[in-house]
Enzyme design. Structure first.
Site, mmCIF file in Angstrom:
data_model
loop_
_atom_site.group_PDB
_atom_site.id
_atom_site.type_symbol
_atom_site.label_atom_id
_atom_site.label_comp_id
_atom_site.label_asym_id
_atom_site.label_seq_id
_atom_site.Cartn_x
_atom_site.Cartn_y
_atom_site.Cartn_z
ATOM 1 N N ASN A 3 -14.245 9.484 -2.911
ATOM 2 C CA ASN A 3 -14.573 8.359 -3.963
ATOM 3 C C ASN A 3 -14.773 7.406 -2.596
ATOM 4 O O ASN A 3 -13.544 6.792 -2.695
ATOM 5 C CB ASN A 3 -14.115 7.549 -4.614
ATOM 6 N N HIS A 8 -6.845 2.117 1.300
ATOM 7 C CA HIS A 8 -6.555 3.238 2.472
ATOM 8 C C HIS A 8 -7.158 4.181 2.324
ATOM 9 O O HIS A 8 -6.888 5.445 1.693
ATOM 10 C CB HIS A 8 -4.702 3.202 2.290
ATOM 11 N N HIS A 11 -8.691 7.854 1.892
ATOM 12 C CA HIS A 11 -7.908 8.912 1.249
ATOM 13 C C HIS A 11 -9.128 9.761 0.101
ATOM 14 O O HIS A 11 -9.833 8.991 0.294
ATOM 15 C CB HIS A 11 -6.899 8.460 -0.315
ATOM 16 N N CYS A 58 1.385 -1.052 0.105
ATOM 17 C CA CYS A 58 0.173 0.446 0.092
ATOM 18 C C CYS A 58 0.883 1.146 -0.283
ATOM 19 O O CYS A 58 1.831 1.235 1.159
ATOM 20 C CB CYS A 58 -0.842 -0.098 1.228
ATOM 21 N N CYS A 90 0.433 3.276 3.182
ATOM 22 C CA CYS A 90 0.369 3.219 4.233
ATOM 23 C C CYS A 90 1.700 3.798 4.984
ATOM 24 O O CYS A 90 2.756 4.242 4.198
ATOM 25 C CB CYS A 90 0.502 1.357 4.804
HETATM 26 ZN ZN ZN Z 1 -2.566 1.293 3.532
#
Ligand code: ZN
Ligand code: ZN
Ligand code: FE
Length: 325
Positions: free
Chosen positions: A136, A147, A149, A39, A42
């Site tokens: 979204n 994650h 955002h 990710c 992260c």
């Molecule tokens: Zn993440």
């Protein structure tokens, strides 16, 4: 930041039939393959590092760039440089958090304050005409990175829907010498049935003219155009009402969190539009548990939404859901 490949096509193209811009960029399809469990948002990823709780980063695969190329002119069609900025707001280090409504309101206030700082910074740039913040939520609308955002587009144009609202508000202002949105707030307070939740400085309601089965618009009660004009108390109470409203969407259906699109509608950055009033719009994309509402033939092809329910009844369902938060 990835070096700009001069071969990449990146420009704005004008649709003379609908009188609106299309953002064209083929850089995004060059996104490199990434391992499944990696990710980039992260803590400890190459661009994030450690020791943060909210982070704004430049989008590595943007639609707009500060150094966008000058487009080759066409003999008939209009084009413009795709000059601007795209950012990603990483709202928490917690990868597995479902939604920002799971965060304490103090943390949401921190996100808002960081966004306000970014508006101030971008307002000084020559290209910056508009600052669009949107979120979204849900794999249903193609969110590939789970994650938590949201995104920011700093645009050299005013987005079409906002432009339409500005035109309507201007006509209303000229005719009535009042703000259209301030009047909407008064009507909603008077009717009460579409109010979702309210605090001293903000109101959240499901519009009379909702396009989506469940929709929420959140307005500051004070007449202001830009997020940068909020005072400290307004920021804190904005965080509170945003958390509550989003939590209502999350708890609406027992088995799953409602996918949604959220967008900030505020004034263009440099010109003052005294008749515009900022607000947040949230569109819930489910009509029932596990039934998505699709924008299709009538909506996309014709441009008018179909609403299959009683808006006031759905407002009550959403209001009840907020009460469970
Ligand atoms: Zn993440
Ligand atoms: Zn107003
Ligand atoms: Fe709006």
């Amino acid at each position: 930041m990835k070096d700009f490949d001069k071969k990449d096509l990146m420009e704005l193209r004008w649709d003379p039939t609908l009188r609106e811009w299309v953002l064209v960029s083929d850089a995004r399809r060059r996104r490199p393959w990434q391992p499944k469990n990696f990710c980039p948002f992260c803590p400890g990823a190459p661009e994030t590092g450690y020791g943060w709780d909210v982070l704004i980063l430049e989008n590595r695969y943007p639609m707009l760039r500060e150094d966008a190329p000058e487009p080759h002119p066409h003999y008939f069609y209009r084009k413009r440089r795709a000059v601007g900025k795209c950012y990603v707001v990483i709202e928490t280090p917690e990868h597995d958090l479902d939604d920002i409504s799971d965060l304490p309101k103090e943390h949401i206030a921190k996100i808002i304050r960081l966004i306000i700082d970014k508006i101030r910074e971008e307002s000084t740039k020559k290209y910056a005409k508009y600052f669009l913040w949107f979120r979204n939520k849900g794999s249903e609308i193609g969110v590939s990175l789970t994650h938590p955002h949201s995104q920011i587009y700093v645009l050299p144009i005013v987005p079409s829907r906002v432009m339409r609202e500005i035109m309507s508000a201007r006509a209303y202002w000229r005719e009535n010498k009042r703000c259209l949105f301030c009047d909407l707030i008064e009507v909603e307070k008077n009717d009460k049935i579409r109010i979702l939740t309210e605090n001293e400085r903000w109101i959240s309601f499901m519009p009379f003219y909702s396009h989506w089965p469940f929709e929420a618009h959140i307005y500051p009660k004070r007449h202001i155009g830009l997020l940068t004009e909020l005072d400290d108390e307004e920021i804190d109470l904005f965080a509170e009402i945003l958390r509550k409203t989003l939590c209502g969407f999350k708890k609406l259906f027992a088995s799953k969190s409602t996918p949604y699109i959220m967008v900030l509608h505020q004034s263009p950055l440099k010109k003052a539009f005294e008749y515009y009033h900022l607000h947040i719009e949230i569109y819930g994309l489910l009509r029932e548990e596990n039934k998505l509402k699709y924008a299709a033939g009538m909506e996309i092809g014709g441009g008018n939404f179909t609403y299959d329910y009683d808006p006031e009844e759905n407002a009550e369902r959403l209001r009840e859901s907020i009460k469970r938060c």
